[in-house]
Design a protein around this motif. Structure first.
Motif, PDB file in Angstrom:
ATOM      1  N   GLU A  97      55.691  46.873  28.689  1.00  0.00           N
ATOM      2  CA  GLU A  97      54.800  45.954  27.966  1.00  0.00           C
ATOM      3  C   GLU A  97      54.360  46.676  26.699  1.00  0.00           C
ATOM      4  OE1 GLU A  97      53.180  42.965  26.610  1.00  0.00           O
ATOM      5  OE2 GLU A  97      53.825  42.615  28.660  1.00  0.00           O
ATOM      6  N   VAL A  98      54.257  45.931  25.615  1.00  0.00           N
ATOM      7  CA  VAL A  98      53.911  46.540  24.327  1.00  0.00           C
ATOM      8  C   VAL A  98      52.551  46.045  23.858  1.00  0.00           C
ATOM      9  CG1 VAL A  98      54.642  46.883  21.930  1.00  0.00           C
ATOM     10  CG2 VAL A  98      56.367  46.587  23.731  1.00  0.00           C
ATOM     11  N   ASN A 132      52.234  50.167  38.331  1.00  0.00           N
ATOM     12  CA  ASN A 132      52.166  48.840  38.958  1.00  0.00           C
ATOM     13  C   ASN A 132      51.393  47.799  38.141  1.00  0.00           C
ATOM     14  OD1 ASN A 132      52.829  47.109  41.072  1.00  0.00           O
ATOM     15  ND2 ASN A 132      50.945  47.515  42.185  1.00  0.00           N
ATOM     16  N   TRP A 133      51.462  47.886  36.809  1.00  0.00           N
ATOM     17  CA  TRP A 133      50.658  46.963  35.993  1.00  0.00           C
ATOM     18  C   TRP A 133      51.022  45.495  36.225  1.00  0.00           C
ATOM     19  CZ3 TRP A 133      52.872  43.554  32.619  1.00  0.00           C
ATOM     20  CH2 TRP A 133      54.149  43.840  32.130  1.00  0.00           C
ATOM     21  N   ARG A 134      52.280  45.215  36.628  1.00  0.00           N
ATOM     22  CA  ARG A 134      52.698  43.813  36.790  1.00  0.00           C
ATOM     23  C   ARG A 134      52.002  43.120  37.956  1.00  0.00           C
ATOM     24  NH1 ARG A 134      59.157  44.247  36.678  1.00  0.00           N
ATOM     25  NH2 ARG A 134      58.675  46.102  37.909  1.00  0.00           N
ATOM     26  N   ASN A 185      43.585  43.011  36.478  1.00  0.00           N
ATOM     27  CA  ASN A 185      42.822  43.474  35.299  1.00  0.00           C
ATOM     28  C   ASN A 185      43.753  43.860  34.154  1.00  0.00           C
ATOM     29  OD1 ASN A 185      43.762  45.755  36.690  1.00  0.00           O
ATOM     30  ND2 ASN A 185      42.070  47.036  35.999  1.00  0.00           N
ATOM     31  N   LYS A 186      44.913  44.442  34.498  1.00  0.00           N
ATOM     32  CA  LYS A 186      45.889  44.822  33.462  1.00  0.00           C
ATOM     33  C   LYS A 186      46.534  43.573  32.857  1.00  0.00           C
ATOM     34  CE  LYS A 186      45.245  48.725  32.725  1.00  0.00           C
ATOM     35  NZ  LYS A 186      44.754  48.974  31.377  1.00  0.00           N
ATOM     36  N   LEU A 187      46.899  42.623  33.700  1.00  0.00           N
ATOM     37  CA  LEU A 187      47.511  41.389  33.193  1.00  0.00           C
ATOM     38  C   LEU A 187      46.542  40.641  32.285  1.00  0.00           C
ATOM     39  CD1 LEU A 187      49.351  40.192  36.430  1.00  0.00           C
ATOM     40  CD2 LEU A 187      50.418  41.061  34.347  1.00  0.00           C
ATOM     41  N   ARG A 188      45.261  40.718  32.621  1.00  0.00           N
ATOM     42  CA  ARG A 188      44.259  40.082  31.767  1.00  0.00           C
ATOM     43  C   ARG A 188      44.198  40.793  30.407  1.00  0.00           C
ATOM     44  NH1 ARG A 188      40.642  38.965  35.399  1.00  0.00           N
ATOM     45  NH2 ARG A 188      41.039  36.745  35.409  1.00  0.00           N
ATOM     46  N   SER A 189      44.167  42.135  30.447  1.00  0.00           N
ATOM     47  CA  SER A 189      44.046  42.866  29.168  1.00  0.00           C
ATOM     48  C   SER A 189      45.331  42.736  28.342  1.00  0.00           C
ATOM     49  CB  SER A 189      43.714  44.341  29.417  1.00  0.00           C
ATOM     50  OG  SER A 189      44.824  45.027  29.941  1.00  0.00           O
ATOM     51  N   PHE A 190      46.466  42.458  29.006  1.00  0.00           N
ATOM     52  CA  PHE A 190      47.716  42.264  28.261  1.00  0.00           C
ATOM     53  C   PHE A 190      47.927  40.802  27.843  1.00  0.00           C
ATOM     54  CE2 PHE A 190      49.945  46.072  30.568  1.00  0.00           C
ATOM     55  CZ  PHE A 190      49.205  46.964  29.780  1.00  0.00           C
ATOM     56  N   GLY A 191      46.964  39.936  28.165  1.00  0.00           N
ATOM     57  CA  GLY A 191      47.009  38.562  27.683  1.00  0.00           C
ATOM     58  C   GLY A 191      47.792  37.580  28.543  1.00  0.00           C
ATOM     59  N   TYR A 192      48.064  37.926  29.806  1.00  0.00           N
ATOM     60  CA  TYR A 192      48.802  37.020  30.682  1.00  0.00           C
ATOM     61  C   TYR A 192      47.901  36.106  31.483  1.00  0.00           C
ATOM     62  CZ  TYR A 192      52.958  39.622  29.556  1.00  0.00           C
ATOM     63  OH  TYR A 192      53.986  40.205  28.875  1.00  0.00           O
TER      64      TYR A 192
END
Length: 296
Positions: free
Chosen positions: A213-214, A281-283, A287-294
């Motif tokens: 993810e970028v 395991n970000w996928r 919380n990670k998916l939220r910060s990555f905009g998903y």
């Protein structure tokens, strides 16, 4: 002469790898969606806007419909399902090699739509003769009886102008939803991340592209140049090693290819810095998916 302004949302849905992004870029006339031969290239819902004095069409490219294996794919599927609820016209894209019964439950929802559905059978340049096409059209007609069927080849641009004409005919009357100079609803940074992600998809195999993810951490635009700092997140140290390559060679290649495309996109000189970080395991982490905009 009818001179009322028309505007509407035209949402593009379908299974992975049928050519939705190529078709979207053909229709919009700009490279808004990234295109690679790998499935699951599109992860977000991306809008491309076509403006003329008479109309505004807001196209949406969506991720391919798939059975989710982890949280990232759940949010990708929700972008595709959301596209069924707010369209004025639905473009269901398939191709000449796909099994029509794949994802039957999603197809049933398309069949139940009350709005106009245009079924685009893409990649007809791969067919040998007309009778093959007739069989495919017939099969789809029984599955989506209310849909208008248009054979096309997005890659060759065949029948895309006719499709565009039909969309304009079906558009409802209304005021524009966006400014008449808008090309997309996404900020500049988004296209930087997509271009870098495209280069990762093209340069690496197996898990690496899907685990990457970028995020653009710095985007400083001056009159003639842009300074960009971006971080590529992966899930494991081994992936980080593969991404960087021996002596940084692979990361350098990705950076060079991405920089050229970003310069073309913005028409300015670009200074691009890339870093790689591990985010286990970000996928599957909300919380990670939220910060990555998903996740909204």
């Amino acid at each position: 002469m009818d001179n009322k302004h028309k505007s509407g949302f035209v949402n593009i849905v379908g299974n992975p790898n049928v050519g939705k992004s190529t078709l979207m870029n053909d229709l919009v006339g700009e490279r808004v969606s990234i295109i690679t031969s790998k499935a699951q290239t599109t992860r977000h819902r991306i809008m491309g806007i076509v403006n003329t004095p008479e109309y505004q069409i807001v196209f949406s490219d969506t991720p391919g419909v798939l059975k989710p294996k982890y949280k990232l794919q759940e949010s990708m599927l929700s972008f595709s399902e959301g596209a069924l609820t707010d369209a004025d016209i639905l473009l269901y894209v398939t191709d000449v090699v796909e099994d029509p019964t794949k994802n039957a439950d999603f197809l049933q929802r398309v069949a139940a739509e009350k709005i106009p559905v245009l079924l685009v059978i893409n990649k007809i340049d791969l067919l040998k003769d007309q009778t093959e096409l007739e069989k495919i059209v017939e099969r789809w007609h029984t599955m989506l009886p209310n849909a208008e069927i248009l054979p096309a080849s997005a890659k060759e641009g065949f029948n895309v102008p006719n499709l565009m004409r039909r969309i304009v005919e079906l558009l409802p009357e209304g005021e524009p939803y966006f400014g008449k100079d808008a090309l997309t609803d996404k900020p500049a940074r988004f296209f930087v991340t997509e271009i870098i992600r495209e280069k990762i998809l093209l340069n690496y195999d197996k898990e690496v592209p899907y685990s990457a993810e970028v995020i653009v951490e710095k985007f400083e635009e001056k009159e003639n140049s842009i300074h960009i700092m971006a971080v590529i997140y992966v899930e494991r140290d081994s992936q980080k090693g593969i991404l960087i390559g021996k002596g940084g060679s692979m990361l350098k290649r990705v950076g060079t290819e991405a920089r050229k495309d970003i310069e073309k996109f913005f028409g300015k000189n670009v200074f691009l810095e890339l870093f790689v970080k591990v985010e286990p395991n970000w996928r599957n982490r909300e919380n990670k998916l939220r910060s990555f905009g998903y996740i909204e």
